[in-house]
Design a protein around this motif. Structure first.
Motif, PDB file in Angstrom:
ATOM      1  N   GLU A  50       0.832  -1.212   0.000  1.00 63.54           N
ATOM      2  CA  GLU A  50       0.000   0.000   0.000  1.00 63.54           C
ATOM      3  C   GLU A  50       0.860   1.254   0.000  1.00 63.54           C
ATOM      4  N   TYR A  51       1.973   1.202   0.714  1.00 61.69           N
ATOM      5  CA  TYR A  51       2.897   2.329   0.784  1.00 61.69           C
ATOM      6  C   TYR A  51       4.300   1.819   0.494  1.00 61.69           C
ATOM      7  N   VAL A  52       5.089   2.675  -0.159  1.00 62.72           N
ATOM      8  CA  VAL A  52       6.447   2.319  -0.533  1.00 62.72           C
ATOM      9  C   VAL A  52       7.392   3.431  -0.082  1.00 62.72           C
ATOM     10  N   ALA A  53       8.471   3.046   0.563  1.00 66.35           N
ATOM     11  CA  ALA A  53       9.570   3.967   0.861  1.00 66.35           C
ATOM     12  C   ALA A  53      10.694   3.673  -0.112  1.00 66.35           C
ATOM     13  N   LEU A  54      11.275   4.711  -0.685  1.00 64.30           N
ATOM     14  CA  LEU A  54      12.333   4.506  -1.670  1.00 64.30           C
ATOM     15  C   LEU A  54      13.404   5.571  -1.528  1.00 64.30           C
ATOM     16  N   ARG A  55      14.572   5.217  -1.998  1.00 65.91           N
ATOM     17  CA  ARG A  55      15.669   6.171  -2.055  1.00 65.91           C
ATOM     18  C   ARG A  55      16.610   5.773  -3.172  1.00 65.91           C
ATOM     19  N   PHE A  56      17.437   6.724  -3.589  1.00 63.66           N
ATOM     20  CA  PHE A  56      18.461   6.491  -4.607  1.00 63.66           C
ATOM     21  C   PHE A  56      19.831   6.591  -3.972  1.00 63.66           C
TER      22      PHE A  56
ATOM     23  N   VAL B 249      29.352   9.607 -17.103  1.00 61.13           N
ATOM     24  CA  VAL B 249      28.808   8.327 -16.631  1.00 61.13           C
ATOM     25  C   VAL B 249      27.745   8.633 -15.583  1.00 61.13           C
ATOM     26  N   THR B 250      26.541   8.119 -15.798  1.00 55.27           N
ATOM     27  CA  THR B 250      25.428   8.315 -14.869  1.00 55.27           C
ATOM     28  C   THR B 250      24.944   6.946 -14.420  1.00 55.27           C
ATOM     29  N   ARG B 251      25.030   6.679 -13.113  1.00 52.40           N
ATOM     30  CA  ARG B 251      24.633   5.386 -12.572  1.00 52.40           C
ATOM     31  C   ARG B 251      23.537   5.613 -11.525  1.00 52.40           C
ATOM     32  N   VAL B 252      22.355   5.100 -11.815  1.00 51.20           N
ATOM     33  CA  VAL B 252      21.177   5.330 -10.982  1.00 51.20           C
ATOM     34  C   VAL B 252      20.749   3.997 -10.379  1.00 51.20           C
ATOM     35  N   PHE B 253      20.743   3.914  -9.054  1.00 56.94           N
ATOM     36  CA  PHE B 253      20.371   2.670  -8.373  1.00 56.94           C
ATOM     37  C   PHE B 253      19.394   3.001  -7.253  1.00 56.94           C
ATOM     38  N   MET B 254      18.213   2.369  -7.295  1.00 56.29           N
ATOM     39  CA  MET B 254      17.144   2.653  -6.338  1.00 56.29           C
ATOM     40  C   MET B 254      16.992   1.499  -5.345  1.00 56.29           C
ATOM     41  N   LEU B 255      16.747   1.833  -4.079  1.00 60.97           N
ATOM     42  CA  LEU B 255      16.358   0.878  -3.052  1.00 60.97           C
ATOM     43  C   LEU B 255      14.933   1.210  -2.618  1.00 60.97           C
ATOM     44  N   PHE B 256      14.101   0.196  -2.423  1.00 61.38           N
ATOM     45  CA  PHE B 256      12.747   0.465  -1.937  1.00 61.38           C
ATOM     46  C   PHE B 256      12.275  -0.689  -1.066  1.00 61.38           C
ATOM     47  N   ARG B 257      11.249  -0.402  -0.276  1.00 60.87           N
ATOM     48  CA  ARG B 257      10.635  -1.405   0.582  1.00 60.87           C
ATOM     49  C   ARG B 257       9.183  -1.048   0.825  1.00 60.87           C
ATOM     50  N   GLY B 258       8.364  -2.053   1.062  1.00 61.33           N
ATOM     51  CA  GLY B 258       6.988  -1.804   1.442  1.00 61.33           C
ATOM     52  C   GLY B 258       6.897  -1.395   2.892  1.00 61.33           C
ATOM     53  N   VAL B 259       5.950  -0.509   3.199  1.00 56.03           N
ATOM     54  CA  VAL B 259       5.723  -0.052   4.572  1.00 56.03           C
ATOM     55  C   VAL B 259       4.270  -0.327   4.930  1.00 56.03           C
ATOM     56  N   PRO B 260       4.017  -1.152   5.957  1.00 52.67           N
ATOM     57  CA  PRO B 260       2.632  -1.431   6.342  1.00 52.67           C
ATOM     58  C   PRO B 260       1.960  -0.209   6.951  1.00 52.67           C
ATOM     59  N   VAL B 261       0.643  -0.148   6.825  1.00 54.20           N
ATOM     60  CA  VAL B 261      -0.116   0.991   7.333  1.00 54.20           C
ATOM     61  C   VAL B 261       0.130   1.186   8.823  1.00 54.20           C
ATOM     62  N   SER B 262       0.300   0.092   9.540  1.00 54.09           N
ATOM     63  CA  SER B 262       0.490   0.192  10.989  1.00 54.09           C
ATOM     64  C   SER B 262       1.781   0.900  11.372  1.00 54.09           C
ATOM     65  N   ASP B 263       2.722   1.022  10.428  1.00 60.58           N
ATOM     66  CA  ASP B 263       4.011   1.655  10.727  1.00 60.58           C
ATOM     67  C   ASP B 263       4.121   3.074  10.183  1.00 60.58           C
ATOM     68  N   LEU B 264       3.062   3.607   9.602  1.00 62.17           N
ATOM     69  CA  LEU B 264       3.160   4.916   8.956  1.00 62.17           C
ATOM     70  C   LEU B 264       3.617   6.004   9.911  1.00 62.17           C
ATOM     71  N   GLY B 265       3.263   5.884  11.179  1.00 62.07           N
ATOM     72  CA  GLY B 265       3.657   6.903  12.140  1.00 62.07           C
ATOM     73  C   GLY B 265       5.161   7.017  12.305  1.00 62.07           C
TER      74      GLY B 265
END
Length: 378
Positions: free
Chosen positions: A290-296, A317-333
């Protein structure tokens, strides 16, 4: 009545008092892992139990930190306990729906060596072992755009010892760099490159749009990796310890991720085809949440984990690498800072974090190299 001079007959045994019911073992502190108990000595098995003709089953469970945690399941095969741990990878792939070769099995608080057998660890039919999924960098692809035709371009890509190549296209030459640990790897492509991005591999003769690779990170127990605080600092990126935290990411409802990524990736110098491929590749995985946290990841940090050398040397040279994870609604705070950050100018913010010169990356008069990839953090 007892007659003097005669032997006294033995007295009848009185009933013993009832044995107290066994007490359940005391529970220690809750752990992110639900580990089976440590078995100090291998149990004695009958000849029938040891037979390679007997159907033997093992229950596979998952760490409690995975949310939602996948359902446990059984795998079975005649004589399974006498086979190598590595056999499990072939048995569980159809059940979990992904390649498990980058995962690790745990029993009795210890990782299992793939080259040993289940019996070596005292595992018997019906026991439960833990499957710890590892994070896997997926689909880094490398585009080359020279200002004029180049007959020979050599691309050497190396990996730090915390990960190893799992898939590559076109087939490269693969070596271990001199002086590096045996776990380190490097590979080399030699291609002819055209200004429109067309590449012809000199070994296979294949014509491709980009060079493709994937890797397997060393499976680890959940832990922390040093992320950047604040993000502008130079971070350390270890693919075996990927990290997405409220202090270094943005938090978005999944419905807003495609639009956000399109704007950010354009600022990171990805052209239309690259942006479309990036988003459509990762979207199915993101839609599971439902929610995703991401960063480059900052290019300097990424370069230390996967150094790349190209000859003749490119201008940009441009190198783009993304990390992401799902975040449950219960942890939004817990992710308020990341949610606030998502409302800022993401294009400018991430261009600064990654370190991109968009003007030079778009200059067709320069020899430009572009790479994108990513990883879902479990």
């Amino acid at each position: 009545m007892h007659i003097p001079g005669t032997l006294t007959p033995p007295s009848l045994s009185l009933p013993l008092p009832p044995r107290p019911a066994p007490q359940p073992p005391r529970q220690g502190p809750l752990s992110l892992f639900k580990l089976p108990p440590i078995r100090r000595d291998p149990p004695v098995q009958s000849e029938a139990q040891q037979s390679s003709d007997v159907l033997q089953a093992i229950n596979i469970s998952f760490p409690a930190y995975l949310r939602p945690a996948p359902a446990s399941f059984d795998v079975s095969e005649p004589g399974l306990l006498g086979k190598k741990i590595s056999r499990l990878y072939e048995l569980i792939d159809p059940k979990v729906g992904y390649t498990a070769s980058n995962s690790k099995f745990i029993f009795g608080n210890s990782y299992l060596n793939n080259e040993r057998t289940f019996s070596d660890y005292g595992i018997v039919s019906g026991d439960t072992i833990l499957l710890n999924p590892g994070s896997r960098p997926r689909k880094p692809v490398i585009y080359l755009y020279p200002p004029s035709s180049l007959a020979d371009v050599t691309i050497e890509l190396a990996l730090a010892s915390s990960w190893s190549f799992s898939a590559v296209h076109p087939p490269p030459r693969t070596t271990v760099p001199p002086g590096e640990p045996y776990t380190a790897q490097s590979l080399t492509w030699t291609v002819a490159a055209e200004p429109d991005g067309t590449l012809v591999d000199k070994i296979s003769g294949m014509e491709v749009s980009y060079l493709y690779w994937e890797a397997v990170a060393q499976p680890v127990t959940p832990g922390s990796s040093r992320a950047t605080t604040p993000i502008a600092d130079i971070e350390t990126f270890d693919p075996a310890h990927p990290s997405v935290k409220p202090g270094d990411s943005v938090l978005l409802p999944t419905s807003k991720v495609p639009g956000y990524l399109d704007v950010v990736l354009k600022a990171l110098a990805l052209h239309t085809e690259a942006r479309t491929s990036f988003i459509t590749f990762w979207l199915p995985d993101m839609l599971k949440h439902e929610y995703v946290a991401l960063r480059f990841v900052a290019q300097e940090a990424y370069e230390r984990a996967a150094p790349m050398h190209i000859a003749p040397a490119p201008d940009v040279v441009t190198r783009v690498f993304m990390l992401f994870r799902g975040v449950p609604v219960s942890d939004l705070g817990l992710w308020e800072a990341a949610s606030v950050r998502a409302g800022a100018d993401g294009a400018r913010f991430w261009a600064g974090v990654v370190g991109v010169d968009a003007a030079r990356a778009a200059d067709s008069g320069l020899f430009r190299v572009l790479e994108w990839g990513g990883m879902e953090v479990q």
